[in-house]
Design a protein around this motif. Structure first.
Motif, PDB file in Angstrom:
ATOM      1  N   GLU A 294     -21.058  35.994 107.663  1.00  0.00           N
ATOM      2  CA  GLU A 294     -21.097  37.078 108.651  1.00  0.00           C
ATOM      3  C   GLU A 294     -19.669  37.373 109.120  1.00  0.00           C
ATOM      4  OE1 GLU A 294     -23.911  35.662 111.560  1.00  0.00           O
ATOM      5  OE2 GLU A 294     -25.501  36.846 110.626  1.00  0.00           O
ATOM      6  N   LYS A 295     -19.070  38.344 108.487  1.00  0.00           N
ATOM      7  CA  LYS A 295     -17.703  38.727 108.819  1.00  0.00           C
ATOM      8  C   LYS A 295     -17.574  40.243 108.689  1.00  0.00           C
ATOM      9  CE  LYS A 295     -16.213  37.663 104.093  1.00  0.00           C
ATOM     10  NZ  LYS A 295     -15.242  36.931 103.251  1.00  0.00           N
ATOM     11  N   ILE A 296     -16.603  40.802 109.395  1.00  0.00           N
ATOM     12  CA  ILE A 296     -16.444  42.251 109.456  1.00  0.00           C
ATOM     13  C   ILE A 296     -14.984  42.581 109.725  1.00  0.00           C
ATOM     14  CG2 ILE A 296     -16.926  42.371 111.939  1.00  0.00           C
ATOM     15  CD1 ILE A 296     -18.410  45.006 111.422  1.00  0.00           C
ATOM     16  N   ILE A 297     -14.541  43.730 109.229  1.00  0.00           N
ATOM     17  CA  ILE A 297     -13.198  44.231 109.507  1.00  0.00           C
ATOM     18  C   ILE A 297     -13.310  45.342 110.542  1.00  0.00           C
ATOM     19  CG2 ILE A 297     -11.158  45.387 108.564  1.00  0.00           C
ATOM     20  CD1 ILE A 297     -11.909  44.204 105.835  1.00  0.00           C
ATOM     21  N   ILE A 298     -12.503  45.251 111.581  1.00  0.00           N
ATOM     22  CA  ILE A 298     -12.494  46.286 112.635  1.00  0.00           C
ATOM     23  C   ILE A 298     -11.068  46.766 112.834  1.00  0.00           C
ATOM     24  CG2 ILE A 298     -12.902  46.749 115.089  1.00  0.00           C
ATOM     25  CD1 ILE A 298     -15.227  44.814 115.005  1.00  0.00           C
ATOM     26  N   THR A 299     -10.930  48.066 113.009  1.00  0.00           N
ATOM     27  CA  THR A 299      -9.640  48.667 113.313  1.00  0.00           C
ATOM     28  C   THR A 299      -9.834  49.704 114.413  1.00  0.00           C
ATOM     29  OG1 THR A 299      -7.665  49.666 112.318  1.00  0.00           O
ATOM     30  CG2 THR A 299      -9.804  50.502 111.570  1.00  0.00           C
ATOM     31  N   THR A 300      -8.763  50.360 114.810  1.00  0.00           N
ATOM     32  CA  THR A 300      -8.854  51.371 115.868  1.00  0.00           C
ATOM     33  C   THR A 300      -9.081  52.750 115.247  1.00  0.00           C
ATOM     34  OG1 THR A 300      -6.492  51.935 115.907  1.00  0.00           O
ATOM     35  CG2 THR A 300      -7.206  50.009 117.204  1.00  0.00           C
ATOM     36  N   GLU A 301      -9.504  53.678 116.057  1.00  0.00           N
ATOM     37  CA  GLU A 301      -9.724  55.036 115.554  1.00  0.00           C
ATOM     38  C   GLU A 301      -8.416  55.662 115.099  1.00  0.00           C
ATOM     39  OE1 GLU A 301     -12.328  58.974 116.746  1.00  0.00           O
ATOM     40  OE2 GLU A 301     -11.767  57.553 118.323  1.00  0.00           O
ATOM     41  N   LYS A 302      -7.333  55.397 115.829  1.00  0.00           N
ATOM     42  CA  LYS A 302      -6.034  55.948 115.442  1.00  0.00           C
ATOM     43  C   LYS A 302      -5.573  55.363 114.108  1.00  0.00           C
ATOM     44  CE  LYS A 302      -2.042  54.953 117.570  1.00  0.00           C
ATOM     45  NZ  LYS A 302      -0.968  54.974 118.595  1.00  0.00           N
ATOM     46  N   ASP A 303      -5.735  54.052 113.935  1.00  0.00           N
ATOM     47  CA  ASP A 303      -5.348  53.425 112.669  1.00  0.00           C
ATOM     48  C   ASP A 303      -6.203  53.923 111.513  1.00  0.00           C
ATOM     49  OD1 ASP A 303      -3.240  51.683 113.550  1.00  0.00           O
ATOM     50  OD2 ASP A 303      -4.756  50.448 114.518  1.00  0.00           O
ATOM     51  N   SER A 304      -7.451  54.275 111.799  1.00  0.00           N
ATOM     52  CA  SER A 304      -8.345  54.737 110.725  1.00  0.00           C
ATOM     53  C   SER A 304      -7.807  55.995 110.055  1.00  0.00           C
ATOM     54  CB  SER A 304      -9.751  54.993 111.289  1.00  0.00           C
ATOM     55  OG  SER A 304      -9.804  56.198 112.050  1.00  0.00           O
ATOM     56  N   GLN A 305      -7.040  56.806 110.795  1.00  0.00           N
ATOM     57  CA  GLN A 305      -6.494  58.030 110.212  1.00  0.00           C
ATOM     58  C   GLN A 305      -5.515  57.710 109.089  1.00  0.00           C
ATOM     59  OE1 GLN A 305      -8.033  60.665 111.353  1.00  0.00           O
ATOM     60  NE2 GLN A 305      -8.978  59.451 112.982  1.00  0.00           N
ATOM     61  N   ARG A 306      -4.735  56.642 109.255  1.00  0.00           N
ATOM     62  CA  ARG A 306      -3.770  56.247 108.225  1.00  0.00           C
ATOM     63  C   ARG A 306      -4.432  55.443 107.107  1.00  0.00           C
ATOM     64  NH1 ARG A 306      -0.716  52.978 111.600  1.00  0.00           N
ATOM     65  NH2 ARG A 306      -1.802  53.760 113.421  1.00  0.00           N
ATOM     66  N   LEU A 307      -5.474  54.706 107.456  1.00  0.00           N
ATOM     67  CA  LEU A 307      -6.163  53.895 106.450  1.00  0.00           C
ATOM     68  C   LEU A 307      -6.994  54.741 105.492  1.00  0.00           C
ATOM     69  CD1 LEU A 307      -7.298  50.906 108.681  1.00  0.00           C
ATOM     70  CD2 LEU A 307      -5.579  50.847 106.867  1.00  0.00           C
ATOM     71  N   ARG A 308      -7.307  55.970 105.892  1.00  0.00           N
ATOM     72  CA  ARG A 308      -8.085  56.844 105.005  1.00  0.00           C
ATOM     73  C   ARG A 308      -7.238  57.505 103.923  1.00  0.00           C
ATOM     74  NH1 ARG A 308     -10.970  58.764 109.805  1.00  0.00           N
ATOM     75  NH2 ARG A 308     -13.100  57.954 109.797  1.00  0.00           N
ATOM     76  N   ALA A 309      -5.961  57.174 103.880  1.00  0.00           N
ATOM     77  CA  ALA A 309      -5.081  57.758 102.860  1.00  0.00           C
ATOM     78  C   ALA A 309      -5.639  57.479 101.466  1.00  0.00           C
ATOM     79  CB  ALA A 309      -3.677  57.179 102.987  1.00  0.00           C
ATOM     80  N   THR A 310      -5.487  58.440 100.585  1.00  0.00           N
ATOM     81  CA  THR A 310      -6.061  58.355  99.236  1.00  0.00           C
ATOM     82  C   THR A 310      -5.654  57.081  98.508  1.00  0.00           C
ATOM     83  OG1 THR A 310      -5.973  60.766  99.108  1.00  0.00           O
ATOM     84  CG2 THR A 310      -6.283  59.583  97.040  1.00  0.00           C
ATOM     85  N   ARG A 311      -4.424  56.632  98.716  1.00  0.00           N
ATOM     86  CA  ARG A 311      -3.931  55.473  97.969  1.00  0.00           C
ATOM     87  C   ARG A 311      -4.654  54.177  98.329  1.00  0.00           C
ATOM     88  NH1 ARG A 311      -0.238  57.022 101.733  1.00  0.00           N
ATOM     89  NH2 ARG A 311       0.499  55.504 103.268  1.00  0.00           N
ATOM     90  N   PHE A 312      -5.431  54.173  99.432  1.00  0.00           N
ATOM     91  CA  PHE A 312      -6.131  52.962  99.848  1.00  0.00           C
ATOM     92  C   PHE A 312      -7.620  52.968  99.482  1.00  0.00           C
ATOM     93  CE2 PHE A 312      -2.899  53.072 103.502  1.00  0.00           C
ATOM     94  CZ  PHE A 312      -1.959  52.384 102.749  1.00  0.00           C
ATOM     95  N   GLU A 313      -8.126  54.077  98.959  1.00  0.00           N
ATOM     96  CA  GLU A 313      -9.567  54.223  98.741  1.00  0.00           C
ATOM     97  C   GLU A 313     -10.143  53.111  97.874  1.00  0.00           C
ATOM     98  OE1 GLU A 313     -10.430  58.075  97.238  1.00  0.00           O
ATOM     99  OE2 GLU A 313     -10.266  59.057  99.196  1.00  0.00           O
ATOM    100  N   ASP A 314      -9.495  52.833  96.750  1.00  0.00           N
ATOM    101  CA  ASP A 314     -10.025  51.821  95.834  1.00  0.00           C
ATOM    102  C   ASP A 314      -9.981  50.420  96.437  1.00  0.00           C
ATOM    103  OD1 ASP A 314     -10.495  53.774  93.968  1.00  0.00           O
ATOM    104  OD2 ASP A 314      -8.640  53.431  92.847  1.00  0.00           O
TER     105      ASP A 314
END
Length: 353
Positions: A294-314
């Protein structure tokens, strides 16, 4: 301890910085440097410290409050890799307009979001087609004479000794607060005791016409970064959390998550950090190397904007990675005062067409 000694060594530079700030302030006060006033409501949200006071959720609060008006948000677009005036559209990314403006654009379809280093130029390009302009993080941008200045102060930092840059995190002198129309204390504890509320007022020593109001953070449902899936914080009780942040002050978030689990592994980056592929690979390896089920990754809404970059999708597509939205809310009496003040200002300064 070493950091404290290093800060002491930087105090002479903070003194020089403070003298420059005061001189610049006086030049504007004396009219030797020019401020432009516009013929439509311009609301400025700012703070005296570098980051972390809650400007983004406060901006979003104003957008919701002013839903009956045609609103434009104008930001500098900190962290973007572009220059000049840009209006957000479907092609916008954190690299082109910055993470916070991208967040506004994705959340509020009815609002125009623009970025420009020169706020005067930006407002001139927006004013004809909008009824209200909200300036995100522009209190020190004296070239614009905003009609209403809202200055934010983080509750837990009031009463603590703070220094100017580079020894500390203040980018403006404390006396500049006298220029604001509203002093908003953010991230207040719930419930807010009267003695704590009064302590904030005593610390800020407002002018007679400066209301000191208090707000707090309200956390929403966890939202999956890649999928249309949400879950409540209660569902992660006793989970192992891998927390990924690139914000100025993650302490309130850690405190909130700590209500549900004590097992938090935090990977912390500087504010507006441009995540690299190596950053994500390293973080993913640490997550996958943990045996716990039982584990999960959590980030902030602001950070999510940068994490959605195409280069990170895979890298991220198959991970249980969620962001936690936040909103600003004011205590009941303060909310009435604040909302009336904003709505009355906009109504009384609206242009006749």
């Amino acid at each position: 301890m070493l950091l404290n000694y290093l800060r002491l060594l930087l105090l002479p530079f903070s003194l020089i910085y403070g003298m420059a700030i005061i001189l610049r302030k006086k030049l504007y006060d004396w009219g030797l440097m020019h401020s432009v006033k516009f013929d439509l409501p311009v609301i400025c949200i700012g703070n005296l410290a570098v980051g972390g006071s809650g400007k983004t959720p406060t901006t979003e609060y104003l957008v919701r409050l002013l839903k009956e008006y045609k609103v434009a948000i104008l930001s500098r677009g900190y962290g973007r890799k572009t220059k000049g005036f840009i209006v957000a559209d479907a092609t916008a990314t954190a690299d082109t307009i910055g993470d916070e403006p991208l967040q506004y654009y994705q959340k509020f379809s009815q609002v125009t979001v623009a970025v420009c280093e020169d706020r005067v130029k930006g407002i001139n390009k927006l004013k004809e087609n909008h009824e209200v302009v909200i300036l995100d993080d522009a209190f020190q941008h004296r070239a614009v004479r905003a009609g209403l200045n809202i200055l934010l102060f983080e509750f837990r930092k009031l009463g603590t000794l703070q220094f100017l840059l580079p020894a500390g995190n203040l980018r403006d002198v404390f006396s500049s607060r006298k220029r604001a129309d509203v002093l908003l204390v953010t991230k207040s504890p719930v419930p807010l005791l009267h003695v704590a509320q009064q302590a904030s007022i005593n610390e800020l020593q407002p002018n007679q016409n400066q209301p000191v109001l208090h707000s707090y953070l309200k956390y929403g449902q966890l939202q999956h970064l890649m999928q249309k899936d949400s879950r409540s914080l209660e569902t992660i009780t006793d989970y192992q959390i891998f927390l990924l942040t690139g914000i100025a002050n993650p302490s309130p978030l850690i405190e909130e998550l700590g209500k549900y689990t004590k097992d938090i592994k935090h990977e912390e980056f500087p504010d507006h950090h441009a995540f690299t592929t190596d950053d994500i690979k390293k973080f993913k390896a640490a997550f996958e190397g943990e045996d716990r089920k039982e584990k999960i990754i959590i980030t902030t809404e602001k950070d999510s904007q940068r994490l959605r970059a195409t280069r990170f999708e895979d890298l991220l597509v198959n991970l249980p990675i969620y962001y936690l939205p936040i909103e600003v809310e004011l205590f009941e009496e303060d909310k009435i005062t604040f909302d009336e003040l904003i709505l009355n200002y906009v109504k009384s300064n609206r242009r006749n067409r």
